[in-house]
Write an enzyme that holds these catalytic residues in place. Structure first.
Site, short mmCIF file in Angstrom:
data_model
loop_
_atom_site.label_atom_id
_atom_site.label_comp_id
_atom_site.label_asym_id
_atom_site.label_seq_id
_atom_site.Cartn_x
_atom_site.Cartn_y
_atom_site.Cartn_z
N ASN A 42 -4.43 8.98 2.79
CA ASN A 42 -4.91 7.61 2.63
C ASN A 42 -5.95 7.29 3.69
OD1 ASN A 42 -2.62 7.79 4.37
ND2 ASN A 42 -2.19 5.61 4.17
N GLU A 44 -7.72 3.95 5.13
CA GLU A 44 -7.71 2.48 5.10
C GLU A 44 -9.03 1.92 5.60
OE1 GLU A 44 -4.11 1.31 7.17
OE2 GLU A 44 -2.89 1.97 5.45
N CYS A 53 -6.05 5.50 -1.65
CA CYS A 53 -4.76 6.19 -1.54
C CYS A 53 -4.94 7.70 -1.48
CB CYS A 53 -3.88 5.86 -2.73
SG CYS A 53 -3.33 4.15 -2.82
N GLU A 55 -3.41 10.04 -3.16
CA GLU A 55 -3.45 10.70 -4.47
C GLU A 55 -4.86 10.68 -5.04
OE1 GLU A 55 -1.39 8.35 -3.39
OE2 GLU A 55 0.44 8.22 -4.58
N CYS A 95 -2.88 4.52 -8.72
CA CYS A 95 -2.83 5.99 -8.70
C CYS A 95 -2.22 6.54 -9.98
CB CYS A 95 -2.08 6.48 -7.47
SG CYS A 95 -3.02 6.25 -5.96
N1 THU Z 1 -0.74 4.43 -0.34
C1 THU Z 1 -1.08 5.67 -0.83
O1 THU Z 1 -1.79 6.43 -0.17
N2 THU Z 1 -0.61 6.03 -2.06
C2 THU Z 1 0.16 5.23 -2.86
O2 THU Z 1 0.45 5.61 -3.99
C3 THU Z 1 0.64 3.95 -2.36
C4 THU Z 1 0.08 3.49 -1.07
C5 THU Z 1 -1.24 4.02 0.98
C6 THU Z 1 -2.25 2.91 0.94
C7 THU Z 1 -2.11 2.32 2.33
O3 THU Z 1 -2.96 3.02 3.22
C8 THU Z 1 -0.67 2.60 2.70
O4 THU Z 1 -0.18 3.54 1.77
C9 THU Z 1 0.23 1.39 2.70
O5 THU Z 1 0.11 0.70 1.51
#
Ligand code: THU
Length: 132
Positions: A42, A44, A53, A55, A95
């Site tokens: 991920n 941000e 995300c 995925e 995702c």
């Molecule tokens: N996140 C993912 O990487 N994949 C997901 O399917 C759900 C959420 C990440 C986004 C964010 O950086 C952190 O998890 C908290 O929401």
């Protein structure tokens, strides 16, 4: 594909997560029908809605390398929170829609459940996904 190897790639990618706001690291690894593995974490942003995300970043890597015909055979998602404990974390709705785009009915998805990794399919995660 050896499930352990795919998970190991997801864990490796998770170490590179950029998650200063949620302090929640996610890693994903995808095995393509062509037999290659790609991974993502991920990423941000201070403008929170711009976060991508793990995925979707892994899938983007696969498309960049294999082109638009890329199809997913198997996916592994993993996570670690700020105190370093893995917890349940199923793929978010966005995702799931992106997984559906590049999956077949047999595409397997693993993600952390309450009592260990859960194995399911992309189809089960988002039945009757949007298409036109
Ligand atoms: N996140 C993912 O990487 N994949 C997901 O399917 C759900 C959420 C990440 C986004 C964010 O950086 C952190 O998890 C908290 O929401």
């Amino acid at each position: 594909m050896d499930k352990v190897n795919l998970k190991a790639e997801a864990v490796k990618a998770m170490a590179n997560a950029y998650s200063p706001y949620s302090r929640f690291k996610v890693g994903a690894a995808v095995l393509t029908e062509a037999g290659h593995i790609f991974s993502g974490c991920n990423v941000e942003n201070i403008s929170f809605g711009l976060t991508t995300c793990a995925e979707r970043n892994a899938i983007a890597q696969a498309i960049v390398s294999e082109g638009p015909g890329m199809k997913l055979r198997e996916v592994f998602v993993t996570n670690h929170n700020e105190i370093g404990v893995a917890g349940a974390c199923s793929p978010c709705g966005a995702c799931r829609q992106v997984l559906a785009e590049f999956s077949s009915p047999s595409t397997i998805v693993h993600y952390p459940g309450e009592t260990g990794d859960i194995e399911t399919t992309a189809e089960k995660l988002l039945p009757d996904s949007f298409r036109f």
